[in-house]
Design a protein around this motif. Structure first.
Motif, short mmCIF file in Angstrom:
data_model
loop_
_atom_site.label_atom_id
_atom_site.label_comp_id
_atom_site.label_asym_id
_atom_site.label_seq_id
_atom_site.Cartn_x
_atom_site.Cartn_y
_atom_site.Cartn_z
N VAL A 203 84.28 13.94 30.67
CA VAL A 203 84.81 15.07 29.92
C VAL A 203 85.36 14.53 28.60
O VAL A 203 86.16 13.60 28.60
N ARG A 204 84.92 15.14 27.50
CA ARG A 204 85.41 14.75 26.18
C ARG A 204 86.11 15.96 25.58
O ARG A 204 85.53 17.04 25.46
N ALA A 205 87.37 15.78 25.21
CA ALA A 205 88.14 16.86 24.62
C ALA A 205 87.55 17.28 23.29
O ALA A 205 86.95 16.46 22.58
N ASP A 206 87.70 18.54 22.95
CA ASP A 206 87.30 19.01 21.62
C ASP A 206 88.02 18.17 20.58
O ASP A 206 89.23 17.97 20.67
N GLY A 207 87.29 17.65 19.64
CA GLY A 207 87.88 16.87 18.56
C GLY A 207 88.09 15.40 18.88
O GLY A 207 88.53 14.65 18.01
N ALA A 208 87.79 14.97 20.10
CA ALA A 208 87.93 13.54 20.43
C ALA A 208 86.84 12.76 19.70
O ALA A 208 85.72 13.24 19.54
N GLY A 209 87.17 11.58 19.26
CA GLY A 209 86.22 10.75 18.53
C GLY A 209 85.01 10.39 19.37
O GLY A 209 85.09 10.32 20.60
N PRO A 210 83.88 10.17 18.73
CA PRO A 210 82.66 9.83 19.47
C PRO A 210 82.77 8.52 20.25
O PRO A 210 82.15 8.37 21.29
N HIS A 211 83.59 7.59 19.77
CA HIS A 211 83.76 6.31 20.46
C HIS A 211 84.48 6.45 21.79
O HIS A 211 84.39 5.57 22.65
N THR A 212 85.20 7.56 22.00
CA THR A 212 85.99 7.72 23.22
C THR A 212 85.10 7.83 24.46
O THR A 212 85.51 7.46 25.55
N VAL A 213 83.88 8.33 24.29
CA VAL A 213 82.97 8.46 25.43
C VAL A 213 82.60 7.09 25.97
O VAL A 213 82.75 6.81 27.17
N ASP A 214 82.11 6.21 25.11
CA ASP A 214 81.73 4.87 25.56
C ASP A 214 82.94 4.08 26.03
O ASP A 214 82.86 3.33 27.01
N GLY A 215 84.06 4.24 25.34
CA GLY A 215 85.27 3.52 25.74
C GLY A 215 85.75 3.92 27.12
O GLY A 215 86.09 3.06 27.94
N SER A 216 85.78 5.21 27.39
CA SER A 216 86.25 5.67 28.70
C SER A 216 85.30 5.23 29.81
O SER A 216 85.73 4.80 30.88
N ARG A 217 84.00 5.31 29.56
CA ARG A 217 83.03 4.89 30.56
C ARG A 217 83.14 3.40 30.84
O ARG A 217 83.13 2.96 31.99
N ALA A 218 83.30 2.60 29.80
CA ALA A 218 83.41 1.15 29.98
C ALA A 218 84.68 0.77 30.73
O ALA A 218 84.67 -0.13 31.58
N LYS A 219 85.77 1.45 30.45
CA LYS A 219 87.01 1.17 31.18
C LYS A 219 86.88 1.54 32.65
O LYS A 219 87.34 0.81 33.53
N ALA A 220 86.25 2.68 32.93
CA ALA A 220 86.04 3.09 34.32
C ALA A 220 85.14 2.09 35.04
O ALA A 220 85.43 1.67 36.17
N PHE A 221 84.05 1.68 34.40
CA PHE A 221 83.13 0.71 34.99
C PHE A 221 83.86 -0.60 35.29
O PHE A 221 83.73 -1.16 36.38
N THR A 222 84.63 -1.07 34.33
CA THR A 222 85.36 -2.32 34.50
C THR A 222 86.33 -2.24 35.67
O THR A 222 86.39 -3.14 36.51
N SER A 223 87.07 -1.15 35.74
CA SER A 223 88.04 -0.98 36.82
C SER A 223 87.36 -0.88 38.18
O SER A 223 87.81 -1.48 39.15
N ALA A 224 86.26 -0.13 38.26
CA ALA A 224 85.56 0.02 39.54
C ALA A 224 84.97 -1.30 40.01
O ALA A 224 85.06 -1.64 41.19
N THR A 225 84.38 -2.04 39.11
CA THR A 225 83.68 -3.25 39.53
C THR A 225 84.64 -4.42 39.75
O THR A 225 84.38 -5.26 40.61
N LEU A 226 85.74 -4.47 39.03
CA LEU A 226 86.74 -5.52 39.27
C LEU A 226 87.75 -5.11 40.33
O LEU A 226 88.51 -5.93 40.82
#
Length: 163
Positions: A68-91
């Motif tokens: 979910v990306r909030a209205d007006g959130a920067g485009p980089h927030t999508v990749d950043g949030s996914r990468a943080k979730a991936f990192t947390s799940a795998t570690l």
């Protein structure tokens, strides 16, 4: 040939008897419905603080279940949030801990070189009992610690159904 047999017997001795008999592994993972609800709650928690973020929820193996990306959130927030979730799940740890480990522990200094691993605060594992069933990552707030607070708000929304 003899050494291969010994290795196979040794390795087989490490596997629990039930797994040997069945040949299958059963793993628990977050449902799409809970993933969507957690992501929406995390974005809403940050919106209450006037931060426009994205929140990604991944399953236990790091595959995206909801974003979910909030209205007006920067485009980089999508990749950043996914990468943080991936990192947390795998570690299997909050990414704030991984960030600290990279900074303070020479043995962990190479973590950022692993594909897809981003040790920045804002990712939190989602647990059902002792099992990691997924993770949530938030990106876009002014600091990773605020991202993590919003991620924890997302988990809090679904916590009573994680059994």
């Amino acid at each position: 040939m003899k050494s291969r047999l010994l290795i196979a017997v040794f390795v087989a001795g490490l596997v629990p008897a039930a797994s040997q008999a069945q040949g299958l592994v059963t793993e628990r993972s977050i449902s799409a419905a809970l993933a969507v609800e957690a992501a929406q709650a995390a974005v809403a928690a940050c919106a209450e603080r006037n931060f426009r973020v994205a929140a990604a929820v991944v399953d236990r193996s790091g595959q995206v279940k909801a974003l979910v990306r909030a209205d007006g959130a920067g485009p980089h927030t999508v990749d950043g949030s996914r990468a943080k979730a991936f990192t947390s799940a795998t570690l299997r740890v909050p990414t704030s801990g991984a960030q600290t480990a990279v900074r303070e522990n020479p043995a962990a200094s190479t973590l950022p070189f692993l594909p897809g691993v981003v040790p920045l605060a804002g990712g939190v594992p989602i647990r059902a009992g002792e099992d990691v069933v997924g993770a949530i990552g938030v990106g876009g707030a002014p600091s990773g610690l605020v991202d993590e607070e919003c991620a924890n708000a997302g988990i809090a929304r679904i916590r009573d159904r994680l059994n």
